[in-house]
Motif scaffolding. Structure first.
Motif, PDB file in Angstrom:
ATOM      1  N   LYS A   3     -38.596  70.231  78.450  1.00 50.12           N
ATOM      2  CA  LYS A   3     -39.676  69.004  78.065  1.00 50.12           C
ATOM      3  C   LYS A   3     -40.765  68.707  79.267  1.00 50.12           C
ATOM      4  N   ARG A   4     -41.854  68.184  79.049  1.00 52.99           N
ATOM      5  CA  ARG A   4     -42.816  67.774  79.727  1.00 52.99           C
ATOM      6  C   ARG A   4     -43.412  66.425  79.333  1.00 52.99           C
ATOM      7  N   ALA A  15     -42.124  71.701  75.953  1.00 50.47           N
ATOM      8  CA  ALA A  15     -42.884  72.308  77.026  1.00 50.47           C
ATOM      9  C   ALA A  15     -43.828  73.188  76.291  1.00 50.47           C
ATOM     10  N   SER A 198     -52.556  64.738  81.453  1.00 47.88           N
ATOM     11  CA  SER A 198     -52.064  66.204  81.317  1.00 47.88           C
ATOM     12  C   SER A 198     -53.087  66.787  80.646  1.00 47.88           C
ATOM     13  N   THR A 200     -53.218  69.678  77.478  1.00 46.17           N
ATOM     14  CA  THR A 200     -52.585  70.357  76.512  1.00 46.17           C
ATOM     15  C   THR A 200     -53.470  71.497  76.073  1.00 46.17           C
ATOM     16  N   ALA A 265     -48.145  77.728  81.485  1.00 50.63           N
ATOM     17  CA  ALA A 265     -47.026  76.848  81.691  1.00 50.63           C
ATOM     18  C   ALA A 265     -46.817  76.930  83.239  1.00 50.63           C
ATOM     19  N   VAL A 272     -49.299  71.830  79.215  1.00 53.28           N
ATOM     20  CA  VAL A 272     -48.358  72.339  77.941  1.00 53.28           C
ATOM     21  C   VAL A 272     -49.159  73.082  76.939  1.00 53.28           C
TER      22      VAL A 272
END
Length: 328
Positions: A3-4, A15, A198, A200, A265, A272
Protein backbone atom coordinates in the motif's frame (compact mmCIF):
# COMPACT_ATOMS: atom_id res chain seq x y z
CA UNK A 1 -0.58 -6.14 -2.07
CA UNK A 2 1.63 -3.36 -0.79
CA UNK A 3 0.00 0.00 0.00
CA UNK A 4 1.01 3.62 -0.49
CA UNK A 5 -0.64 6.84 0.68
CA UNK A 6 -1.48 9.50 -1.86
CA UNK A 7 -0.20 12.78 -0.49
CA UNK A 8 -0.14 13.92 3.09
CA UNK A 9 -3.92 13.76 3.47
CA UNK A 10 -5.01 11.47 0.64
CA UNK A 11 -6.24 7.88 0.63
CA UNK A 12 -4.16 4.75 1.16
CA UNK A 13 -4.21 2.81 -2.11
CA UNK A 14 -2.61 -0.27 -3.62
CA UNK A 15 1.02 0.19 -4.73
CA UNK A 16 -0.12 -0.20 -8.33
CA UNK A 17 -3.29 1.11 -9.95
CA UNK A 18 -5.34 -0.06 -12.93
CA UNK A 19 -5.91 2.42 -15.75
CA UNK A 20 -9.17 1.62 -17.51
CA UNK A 21 -8.99 3.91 -20.58
CA UNK A 22 -7.99 1.14 -22.99
CA UNK A 23 -11.17 -0.73 -22.15
CA UNK A 24 -13.10 1.87 -24.13
CA UNK A 25 -11.34 1.36 -27.47
CA UNK A 26 -8.58 3.96 -27.05
CA UNK A 27 -6.16 1.49 -28.58
CA UNK A 28 -8.63 -0.15 -30.94
CA UNK A 29 -11.47 -2.59 -30.14
CA UNK A 30 -11.46 -4.05 -26.62
CA UNK A 31 -13.34 -7.14 -25.47
CA UNK A 32 -15.95 -6.02 -22.96
CA UNK A 33 -16.20 -9.32 -21.09
CA UNK A 34 -12.41 -9.63 -20.79
CA UNK A 35 -12.16 -6.01 -19.63
CA UNK A 36 -14.66 -6.61 -16.84
CA UNK A 37 -12.91 -9.85 -15.93
CA UNK A 38 -9.64 -7.91 -15.75
CA UNK A 39 -11.12 -5.42 -13.30
CA UNK A 40 -12.46 -8.32 -11.20
CA UNK A 41 -9.02 -9.96 -11.25
CA UNK A 42 -7.41 -6.67 -10.24
CA UNK A 43 -9.66 -6.34 -7.20
CA UNK A 44 -9.08 -9.99 -6.31
CA UNK A 45 -5.34 -9.35 -6.55
CA UNK A 46 -5.48 -6.46 -4.10
CA UNK A 47 -5.54 -3.57 -6.59
CA UNK A 48 -7.78 -0.90 -5.10
CA UNK A 49 -7.10 2.14 -7.32
CA UNK A 50 -9.14 2.27 -10.55
CA UNK A 51 -8.55 5.21 -12.87
CA UNK A 52 -11.14 6.37 -15.38
CA UNK A 53 -12.41 9.52 -17.08
CA UNK A 54 -15.89 10.70 -17.98
CA UNK A 55 -14.79 11.31 -21.58
CA UNK A 56 -13.28 7.84 -22.10
CA UNK A 57 -15.55 6.45 -24.77
CA UNK A 58 -17.97 9.34 -24.09
CA UNK A 59 -19.16 7.75 -20.84
CA UNK A 60 -18.64 4.15 -21.93
CA UNK A 61 -15.75 3.60 -19.53
CA UNK A 62 -17.61 4.75 -16.46
CA UNK A 63 -20.55 2.49 -17.31
CA UNK A 64 -18.18 -0.44 -17.77
CA UNK A 65 -16.47 0.26 -14.45
CA UNK A 66 -19.89 0.48 -12.79
CA UNK A 67 -20.77 -2.98 -14.05
CA UNK A 68 -17.42 -4.38 -12.94
CA UNK A 69 -17.53 -3.01 -9.38
CA UNK A 70 -21.19 -3.76 -8.71
CA UNK A 71 -21.38 -5.14 -5.19
CA UNK A 72 -17.69 -4.31 -4.61
CA UNK A 73 -17.70 -0.52 -4.46
CA UNK A 74 -16.24 -0.46 -0.96
CA UNK A 75 -13.19 -2.45 -2.16
CA UNK A 76 -11.96 0.21 -4.58
CA UNK A 77 -11.03 3.86 -4.86
CA UNK A 78 -12.29 5.57 -8.00
CA UNK A 79 -10.06 8.21 -9.57
CA UNK A 80 -12.02 10.18 -12.16
CA UNK A 81 -10.85 12.81 -14.64
CA UNK A 82 -13.30 15.34 -16.02
CA UNK A 83 -13.40 18.34 -18.32
CA UNK A 84 -12.43 16.72 -21.61
CA UNK A 85 -15.03 17.30 -24.29
CA UNK A 86 -15.62 15.13 -27.35
CA UNK A 87 -18.04 15.18 -30.25
CA UNK A 88 -20.02 12.20 -31.54
CA UNK A 89 -17.15 10.77 -33.58
CA UNK A 90 -14.84 10.81 -30.56
CA UNK A 91 -12.76 13.82 -31.58
CA UNK A 92 -11.38 15.89 -28.71
CA UNK A 93 -12.97 19.35 -28.96
CA UNK A 94 -11.76 21.16 -25.86
CA UNK A 95 -11.63 21.40 -22.08
CA UNK A 96 -14.14 22.92 -19.68
CA UNK A 97 -13.38 23.18 -15.95
CA UNK A 98 -15.64 26.09 -14.97
CA UNK A 99 -17.24 25.66 -11.53
CA UNK A 100 -20.64 25.08 -13.11
CA UNK A 101 -19.06 22.43 -15.34
CA UNK A 102 -17.52 20.72 -12.31
CA UNK A 103 -20.96 20.26 -10.77
CA UNK A 104 -22.43 19.08 -14.06
CA UNK A 105 -19.69 16.59 -14.98
CA UNK A 106 -19.65 15.14 -11.47
CA UNK A 107 -23.40 14.62 -11.44
CA UNK A 108 -23.20 12.58 -14.63
CA UNK A 109 -20.20 10.58 -13.38
CA UNK A 110 -21.93 9.65 -10.14
CA UNK A 111 -24.92 8.44 -12.13
CA UNK A 112 -22.86 6.41 -14.61
CA UNK A 113 -20.64 4.92 -11.92
CA UNK A 114 -23.59 4.07 -9.70
CA UNK A 115 -22.04 5.61 -6.61
CA UNK A 116 -22.68 8.51 -4.24
CA UNK A 117 -19.07 9.70 -4.23
CA UNK A 118 -15.81 9.76 -6.17
CA UNK A 119 -12.64 9.10 -4.19
CA UNK A 120 -10.35 11.36 -6.23
CA UNK A 121 -11.67 13.93 -8.70
CA UNK A 122 -9.39 15.82 -11.05
CA UNK A 123 -9.52 18.08 -14.12
CA UNK A 124 -8.04 16.15 -17.04
CA UNK A 125 -6.15 19.18 -18.33
CA UNK A 126 -5.68 22.81 -17.36
CA UNK A 127 -8.41 24.98 -18.83
CA UNK A 128 -6.57 28.14 -19.98
CA UNK A 129 -9.75 30.20 -19.64
CA UNK A 130 -10.45 29.24 -16.02
CA UNK A 131 -8.19 30.00 -13.03
CA UNK A 132 -7.17 26.74 -11.37
CA UNK A 133 -8.25 28.28 -8.06
CA UNK A 134 -11.84 28.41 -9.31
CA UNK A 135 -11.80 24.78 -10.44
CA UNK A 136 -10.24 23.46 -7.24
CA UNK A 137 -12.58 25.60 -5.16
CA UNK A 138 -15.57 24.09 -6.97
CA UNK A 139 -14.32 20.56 -6.28
CA UNK A 140 -13.78 21.50 -2.64
CA UNK A 141 -17.45 22.48 -2.45
CA UNK A 142 -18.33 18.98 -3.66
CA UNK A 143 -16.15 17.55 -0.89
CA UNK A 144 -18.23 19.52 1.61
CA UNK A 145 -21.35 17.95 0.08
CA UNK A 146 -19.88 14.46 0.43
CA UNK A 147 -19.71 13.77 -3.30
CA UNK A 148 -15.89 13.84 -3.56
CA UNK A 149 -13.29 12.64 -1.05
CA UNK A 150 -10.00 14.05 -2.40
CA UNK A 151 -8.72 16.37 -5.14
CA UNK A 152 -6.15 15.45 -7.76
CA UNK A 153 -4.54 17.19 -10.71
CA UNK A 154 -3.44 15.97 -14.12
CA UNK A 155 -0.65 17.08 -16.46
CA UNK A 156 0.02 20.48 -14.89
CA UNK A 157 3.25 22.31 -14.13
CA UNK A 158 4.81 23.63 -10.90
CA UNK A 159 3.08 27.02 -10.82
CA UNK A 160 -0.37 25.49 -11.32
CA UNK A 161 0.35 22.84 -8.69
CA UNK A 162 1.26 25.50 -6.12
CA UNK A 163 -1.78 27.64 -6.88
CA UNK A 164 -4.11 24.66 -6.66
CA UNK A 165 -2.60 23.36 -3.43
CA UNK A 166 -2.97 26.79 -1.81
CA UNK A 167 -6.75 26.49 -2.22
CA UNK A 168 -7.15 22.90 -1.03
CA UNK A 169 -4.72 20.03 -0.28
CA UNK A 170 -3.96 18.04 -3.43
CA UNK A 171 -3.64 14.28 -3.00
CA UNK A 172 -1.83 13.45 -6.20
CA UNK A 173 -0.73 14.64 -9.59
CA UNK A 174 -1.49 12.22 -12.41
CA UNK A 175 1.13 12.59 -15.11
CA UNK A 176 3.07 10.50 -17.59
CA UNK A 177 6.26 9.16 -16.04
CA UNK A 178 8.48 6.20 -16.79
CA UNK A 179 11.75 5.15 -18.35
CA UNK A 180 10.67 6.72 -21.64
CA UNK A 181 9.11 9.88 -20.10
CA UNK A 182 11.39 11.54 -17.56
CA UNK A 183 10.21 15.14 -17.90
CA UNK A 184 8.85 15.49 -14.35
CA UNK A 185 12.32 15.04 -12.90
CA UNK A 186 13.35 18.55 -13.98
CA UNK A 187 11.06 20.52 -11.66
CA UNK A 188 7.61 18.96 -11.21
CA UNK A 189 8.71 16.11 -8.93
CA UNK A 190 10.63 18.53 -6.72
CA UNK A 191 7.49 20.66 -6.39
CA UNK A 192 5.16 17.77 -5.50
CA UNK A 193 7.60 16.47 -2.90
CA UNK A 194 7.97 19.88 -1.33
CA UNK A 195 4.19 20.13 -0.97
CA UNK A 196 3.56 16.53 0.08
CA UNK A 197 1.73 15.52 -3.12
CA UNK A 198 2.06 12.05 -4.62
CA UNK A 199 2.45 11.08 -8.27
CA UNK A 200 0.16 8.58 -9.94
CA UNK A 201 2.20 7.75 -13.02
CA UNK A 202 0.56 6.69 -16.25
CA UNK A 203 2.36 5.72 -19.43
CA UNK A 204 4.91 3.65 -17.47
CA UNK A 205 5.07 1.25 -20.42
CA UNK A 206 4.87 4.09 -22.95
CA UNK A 207 1.50 2.80 -24.21
CA UNK A 208 2.73 -0.71 -24.83
CA UNK A 209 6.02 0.28 -26.42
CA UNK A 210 7.95 -1.22 -23.51
CA UNK A 211 6.96 -4.84 -23.99
CA UNK A 212 8.37 -8.12 -25.23
CA UNK A 213 6.68 -7.46 -28.57
CA UNK A 214 6.28 -3.71 -29.19
CA UNK A 215 3.33 -2.92 -31.49
CA UNK A 216 4.13 -1.94 -35.07
CA UNK A 217 0.61 -2.01 -36.52
CA UNK A 218 -2.46 -0.29 -35.16
CA UNK A 219 -6.17 -1.00 -35.32
CA UNK A 220 -8.59 1.70 -36.51
CA UNK A 221 -9.14 4.17 -33.70
CA UNK A 222 -5.83 3.39 -31.98
CA UNK A 223 -4.35 6.83 -31.30
CA UNK A 224 -0.82 5.42 -31.25
CA UNK A 225 -0.99 5.42 -35.03
CA UNK A 226 -0.67 9.21 -34.87
CA UNK A 227 1.84 9.43 -32.01
CA UNK A 228 5.44 10.43 -32.92
CA UNK A 229 7.08 7.72 -30.81
CA UNK A 230 5.35 5.06 -32.90
CA UNK A 231 6.28 6.47 -36.30
CA UNK A 232 9.00 5.42 -38.78
CA UNK A 233 12.57 5.94 -37.66
CA UNK A 234 11.41 6.97 -34.19
CA UNK A 235 9.75 3.61 -33.67
CA UNK A 236 12.78 1.68 -34.93
CA UNK A 237 15.07 3.62 -32.58
CA UNK A 238 12.76 3.13 -29.60
CA UNK A 239 12.36 -0.59 -30.21
CA UNK A 240 16.15 -0.76 -30.10
CA UNK A 241 16.05 0.72 -26.60
CA UNK A 242 13.41 -1.81 -25.56
CA UNK A 243 15.59 -4.66 -26.82
CA UNK A 244 18.42 -3.50 -24.56
CA UNK A 245 16.04 -3.31 -21.61
CA UNK A 246 14.81 -6.78 -22.49
CA UNK A 247 18.33 -8.10 -22.05
CA UNK A 248 18.59 -6.58 -18.58
CA UNK A 249 15.15 -7.92 -17.63
CA UNK A 250 16.00 -11.42 -18.83
CA UNK A 251 19.17 -11.39 -16.75
CA UNK A 252 17.09 -10.49 -13.70
CA UNK A 253 14.43 -13.11 -14.42
CA UNK A 254 11.59 -10.64 -15.00
CA UNK A 255 9.77 -9.32 -18.05
CA UNK A 256 10.67 -5.97 -19.54
CA UNK A 257 7.22 -4.65 -18.53
CA UNK A 258 7.82 -5.69 -14.92
CA UNK A 259 11.22 -4.02 -15.04
CA UNK A 260 9.69 -0.72 -16.23
CA UNK A 261 6.84 -0.77 -13.70
CA UNK A 262 9.16 -1.64 -10.83
CA UNK A 263 11.59 1.10 -11.87
CA UNK A 264 8.86 3.72 -11.41
CA UNK A 265 7.84 2.28 -8.04
CA UNK A 266 11.48 2.31 -6.94
CA UNK A 267 11.75 6.07 -7.50
CA UNK A 268 9.99 6.74 -4.21
CA UNK A 269 7.12 5.85 -1.90
CA UNK A 270 5.25 8.86 -3.27
CA UNK A 271 4.89 7.23 -6.72
CA UNK A 272 2.13 4.83 -7.71
CA UNK A 273 2.35 3.34 -11.22
CA UNK A 274 -0.91 3.13 -13.16
CA UNK A 275 -0.91 0.22 -15.58
CA UNK A 276 -3.46 0.25 -18.37
CA UNK A 277 -4.42 -3.19 -19.62
CA UNK A 278 -7.50 -4.94 -20.95
CA UNK A 279 -6.32 -8.51 -20.37
CA UNK A 280 -5.95 -10.61 -17.25
CA UNK A 281 -2.63 -12.09 -18.33
CA UNK A 282 -1.06 -8.64 -18.61
CA UNK A 283 -2.56 -7.66 -15.27
CA UNK A 284 -0.98 -10.67 -13.56
CA UNK A 285 2.35 -9.66 -15.07
CA UNK A 286 1.95 -6.09 -13.82
CA UNK A 287 1.00 -7.12 -10.29
CA UNK A 288 4.14 -9.27 -10.21
CA UNK A 289 6.20 -6.10 -10.62
CA UNK A 290 5.24 -4.95 -7.12
CA UNK A 291 7.70 -7.41 -5.59
CA UNK A 292 10.61 -6.58 -7.91
CA UNK A 293 13.46 -4.66 -6.26
CA UNK A 294 16.76 -3.33 -7.57
CA UNK A 295 20.29 -2.88 -6.34
CA UNK A 296 21.92 0.49 -6.95
CA UNK A 297 24.08 -1.13 -9.60
CA UNK A 298 21.02 -2.46 -11.42
CA UNK A 299 19.39 0.96 -11.42
CA UNK A 300 22.54 2.49 -12.87
CA UNK A 301 22.63 -0.18 -15.57
CA UNK A 302 19.01 0.47 -16.54
CA UNK A 303 19.45 4.23 -16.71
CA UNK A 304 22.65 3.87 -18.70
CA UNK A 305 20.69 2.00 -21.37
CA UNK A 306 17.86 4.58 -21.40
CA UNK A 307 19.27 7.90 -20.20
CA UNK A 308 17.11 11.01 -20.05
CA UNK A 309 16.33 12.15 -23.58
CA UNK A 310 17.18 8.84 -25.24
CA UNK A 311 13.67 8.24 -26.59
CA UNK A 312 12.83 9.49 -30.08
CA UNK A 313 9.59 11.41 -30.57
CA UNK A 314 7.28 13.29 -28.22
CA UNK A 315 4.72 11.46 -26.11
CA UNK A 316 1.77 13.11 -27.87
CA UNK A 317 1.27 14.67 -31.28
CA UNK A 318 2.16 18.37 -31.59
CA UNK A 319 -1.39 19.66 -31.18
CA UNK A 320 -1.91 17.64 -28.01
CA UNK A 321 1.46 18.60 -26.56
CA UNK A 322 0.42 22.24 -26.86
CA UNK A 323 -2.46 21.57 -24.45
CA UNK A 324 -0.19 20.31 -21.66
CA UNK A 325 0.53 22.80 -18.89
CA UNK A 326 3.13 20.30 -17.66
CA UNK A 327 5.19 20.86 -20.82
CA UNK A 328 5.34 24.66 -20.58
Amino acid sequence: MQKRQLGATGPVVSAIGLGCMGMSNAYGPADRAESIATIHAAIDGGVTLLDTGDFYGQGHNELLVREAIQGRRDEVQLSVKFGGMRDADGSFVGIDTRPVAVANFLAYSLQRLGTDHVDIYRPARLDPSVPIEDTVGAIAEQIEKGRVRHIGLSEVGPETIRRAHAVHPIADLQIEYGLFSRGIEEEILQTTRELGISITAYGVLSRGLISATPPTRYAPGDFRGHTPRFQGDNLAHNIGLVEKLNEIAAGKGVTVAQLAIAWVAARGEDLVPLVGTTKRARLTEAIGAVDVTFTEQELQEIEAVVPVGAVAGTRYATAQMALLDSER
